[in-house]
Scaffold this motif. Structure first.
Motif, PDB file in Angstrom:
ATOM      1  N   VAL A  25       4.962   2.831   6.823  1.00 20.35           N
ATOM      2  CA  VAL A  25       5.471   3.832   7.759  1.00 20.35           C
ATOM      3  C   VAL A  25       4.677   3.690   9.049  1.00 20.35           C
ATOM      4  CG1 VAL A  25       5.836   6.265   8.265  1.00 20.35           C
ATOM      5  CG2 VAL A  25       6.104   5.429   5.915  1.00 20.35           C
ATOM      6  N   LEU A  26       5.360   3.325  10.124  1.00 17.83           N
ATOM      7  CA  LEU A  26       4.714   3.085  11.409  1.00 17.83           C
ATOM      8  C   LEU A  26       4.942   4.249  12.366  1.00 17.83           C
ATOM      9  CD1 LEU A  26       5.774  -0.645  11.994  1.00 17.83           C
ATOM     10  CD2 LEU A  26       3.548   0.175  11.191  1.00 17.83           C
ATOM     11  N   GLY A  27       3.961   4.460  13.233  1.00 13.89           N
ATOM     12  CA  GLY A  27       4.085   5.450  14.294  1.00 13.89           C
ATOM     13  C   GLY A  27       3.339   4.978  15.524  1.00 13.89           C
ATOM     14  N   GLY A  85       0.380   4.408   9.443  1.00  3.09           N
ATOM     15  CA  GLY A  85      -0.466   4.331  10.633  1.00  3.09           C
ATOM     16  C   GLY A  85       0.220   3.614  11.764  1.00  3.09           C
ATOM     17  N   THR A  86      -0.533   3.344  12.804  1.00  3.73           N
ATOM     18  CA  THR A  86      -0.016   2.535  13.910  1.00  3.73           C
ATOM     19  C   THR A  86       0.032   1.083  13.478  1.00  3.73           C
ATOM     20  OG1 THR A  86      -2.195   2.077  14.838  1.00  3.73           O
ATOM     21  CG2 THR A  86      -1.112   4.137  15.545  1.00  3.73           C
ATOM     22  N   PRO A  87       0.811   0.247  14.154  1.00  2.00           N
ATOM     23  CA  PRO A  87       0.823  -1.177  13.799  1.00  2.00           C
ATOM     24  C   PRO A  87      -0.572  -1.797  13.807  1.00  2.00           C
ATOM     25  CG  PRO A  87       2.660  -0.681  15.247  1.00  2.00           C
ATOM     26  CD  PRO A  87       1.830   0.565  15.185  1.00  2.00           C
ATOM     27  N   ALA A 127       5.820   9.972   7.546  1.00  2.00           N
ATOM     28  CA  ALA A 127       5.642   9.713   6.117  1.00  2.00           C
ATOM     29  C   ALA A 127       5.975  10.953   5.293  1.00  2.00           C
ATOM     30  CB  ALA A 127       4.211   9.264   5.843  1.00  2.00           C
ATOM     31  N   ARG A 128       5.566  12.132   5.771  1.00  2.00           N
ATOM     32  CA  ARG A 128       5.892  13.364   5.056  1.00  2.00           C
ATOM     33  C   ARG A 128       7.404  13.603   5.047  1.00  2.00           C
ATOM     34  NH1 ARG A 128       0.855  15.217   7.195  1.00  2.00           N
ATOM     35  NH2 ARG A 128       1.856  15.822   9.166  1.00  2.00           N
ATOM     36  N   TRP A 129       8.049  13.324   6.167  1.00  2.00           N
ATOM     37  CA  TRP A 129       9.503  13.488   6.231  1.00  2.00           C
ATOM     38  C   TRP A 129      10.192  12.547   5.260  1.00  2.00           C
ATOM     39  CZ3 TRP A 129      13.205   9.845   7.776  1.00  2.00           C
ATOM     40  CH2 TRP A 129      14.507  10.333   7.873  1.00  2.00           C
ATOM     41  N   GLN A 178      -0.920  10.440  14.017  1.00  2.00           N
ATOM     42  CA  GLN A 178      -0.271  11.684  13.635  1.00  2.00           C
ATOM     43  C   GLN A 178       1.234  11.503  13.506  1.00  2.00           C
ATOM     44  OE1 GLN A 178      -1.861  14.634  12.772  1.00  2.00           O
ATOM     45  NE2 GLN A 178       0.215  15.061  12.031  1.00  2.00           N
ATOM     46  N   GLU A 179       1.825  10.765  14.417  1.00  3.04           N
ATOM     47  CA  GLU A 179       3.269  10.517  14.327  1.00  3.04           C
ATOM     48  C   GLU A 179       3.606   9.796  13.036  1.00  3.04           C
ATOM     49  OE1 GLU A 179       6.236   7.421  16.415  1.00  3.04           O
ATOM     50  OE2 GLU A 179       5.382   8.878  17.834  1.00  3.04           O
ATOM     51  N   ALA A 180       2.773   8.827  12.652  1.00  5.16           N
ATOM     52  CA  ALA A 180       3.009   8.094  11.409  1.00  5.16           C
ATOM     53  C   ALA A 180       2.893   9.024  10.204  1.00  5.16           C
ATOM     54  CB  ALA A 180       2.023   6.934  11.291  1.00  5.16           C
TER      55      ALA A 180
END
Length: 423
Positions: A251-253, A356-358, A263-265, A257-259
């Motif tokens: 799961v990337l963001g 996390g981020t890439p 992931a929770r969604w 926090q966005e990631a």
């Protein structure tokens, strides 16, 4: 320089896929698979894996209608994809319990031939009776004998691929046959196998070229790799004759926090209300459709008797101790104020997800592969084509910058991509 190997495993069914999302491509249409596999080839992936289902899934003896019902034969589908690609490996999940060695060996060798040496076989076994009913066997093979048959089956297939005359007459494999397809550019199909149990690890150590595992936690991955590589020596194999690719999701963001939020969604969307109810029905042994998935656990007791392990797809480790497990779930739900859906999210076994981020994930994977905790990952996408496009366009460049991922294919066969010795 140690290189990271990547595959994508498309199961076709199951809660990992958010197939009800509006932007999820039609994943029974060959055009979707062509688009996805071309994207993966652009991302220089080692392989594309197809899951296999020999019967539609069931829940308490009836068709489980919360998954897509039925999938095309994996070998047929991958043969079509071979014509649309030039490098990526094409791996078919095929069952040793409900196939016949000479027939399956010939079909896999044919896929290897038409793809120019890019075929792989993901070796699986089955012990449930509802699959067996499609083959007039019912509960044909006891659970503990699955790997006995699998070992003889794979050894037979390998001999047939060497065009040897094979004569076997045992309790689990009986045949007289000779291979009839010329070896491909890579010699024979690459053998993949999921090996977490002791029997699975032994089968992997004896026969597999690539092994899946659920051990993606760093310390567990290190311990698993050490155990498996030690087993190789007992079969006269070197450590470099096997690649370890645990199953994982990404799961990337743009920010950490966005990631985490995404992931929770995803987790919530994977466990829909009807799925949560169906999960509990397997343990209660009763129709629970009248209960609110966002309400408390059922106020009735489960049906008498243990779970029937022959029906459905409950993990082996969860098939016994039903009453004790339900009691523990009630305690957990009460202590934490969990609804049915919340509880199911909490207790359902999960694939590891890197969030996390890439850049963060690339750093983590670089550590894993340089320490030889793993040789790469077999990724499970949640959305098609979105998840695959994100990984190829955002994560792959970060891995390349760190020097742990190829910038071009160096060969044309799956065996060469994985840097494996001759089969």
């Amino acid at each position: 320089m140690t290189q990271l190997h990547l595959g994508v495993f498309f199961t076709g069914v199951g809660p990992n896929l958010l197939w009800t999302e509006p932007d999820f491509a039609d994943h029974t249409h060959i055009g979707t698979f062509v688009d996805v596999v071309r994207t993966l080839e652009r991302g220089l992936f080692d392989a594309f894996f197809l899951g296999e289902g020999l019967r539609v899934r069931e829940n308490r003896g009836t068709v489980y209608d919360l998954d897509v019902a039925g999938r095309p034969d994996a070998i047929t589908q991958l043969a079509a994809l071979a014509a649309e690609t030039t490098h990526i490996g094409l791996v078919a999940t095929q069952n040793t319990t409900y196939n016949y060695p000479a027939d399956l060996a010939r079909r896999l060798a044919s896929l290897d031939a038409v793809s120019g040496g890019r075929a792989g076989w993901n070796i699986v076994t089955t012990d449930n009776a509802w699959t067996g009913e499609n083959f007039r066997h019912g509960g044909w093979l006891p659970h503990e004998r699955r790997y006995e048959r699998a070992g003889e089956f794979v050894a037979t297939a390998k001999a047939l691929w060497r065009n040897e005359r094979v004569i076997r007459d045992t309790d689990v494999v009986t045949l007289r046959a000779t291979g009839g397809v010329e070896p491909s550019a890579q010699g024979r199909p690459v053998l993949f196998q999921a090996g977490d149990s002791d029997g699975g690890r032994e089968l992997a150590a004896r026969h597999a070229d690539v092994v899946f595992s659920a051990n993606t936690d760093y310390d567990k991955a290190v311990a698993y790799a050490a155990d498996l590589r030690a087993r190789l020596a007992r079969y006269g194999r070197s450590e470099d004759s096997l690649r370890i690719l645990p199953g994982a999701s990404v799961v990337l963001g743009d920010t950490p926090q966005e990631a985490r939020d995404r992931a929770r969604w995803i987790t919530r969307e994977q466990t829909t209300g009807p799925r949560a109810i169906a999960f509990l029905e397997q343990y209660w042994g009763k129709d629970l459709s009248g209960y609110d998935p966002d309400g408390p656990l059922p106020d009735i007791d489960p049906a008498d008797g243990e779970l029937d392990p022959s029906r459905g797809t409950i993990p082996i480790e969860l098939r016994t101790g039903k009453l004790e497990r339900v009691a523990a779930w009630r305690t957990l739900a009460t202590e934490r104020g969990l609804s049915i859906r919340d509880l199911v999210i909490e207790v359902t076994p999960k694939h590891n997800t890197f969030v996390g981020t890439p850049g963060e994930i690339a750093d983590e994977w670089t550590r894993y592969v340089r320490d030889r905790a793993v040789d790469g990952f077999n990724l499970l996408p949640q959305l098609l084509p979105g998840t695959v496009e994100d990984i190829v366009d955002r994560l792959v460049p970060q891995l390349q910058e760190r020097g742990v991922y190829r910038t071009a294919y160096e060969g044309t066969t799956l065996r060469s991509h994985l840097d494996l010795p001759a089969g």
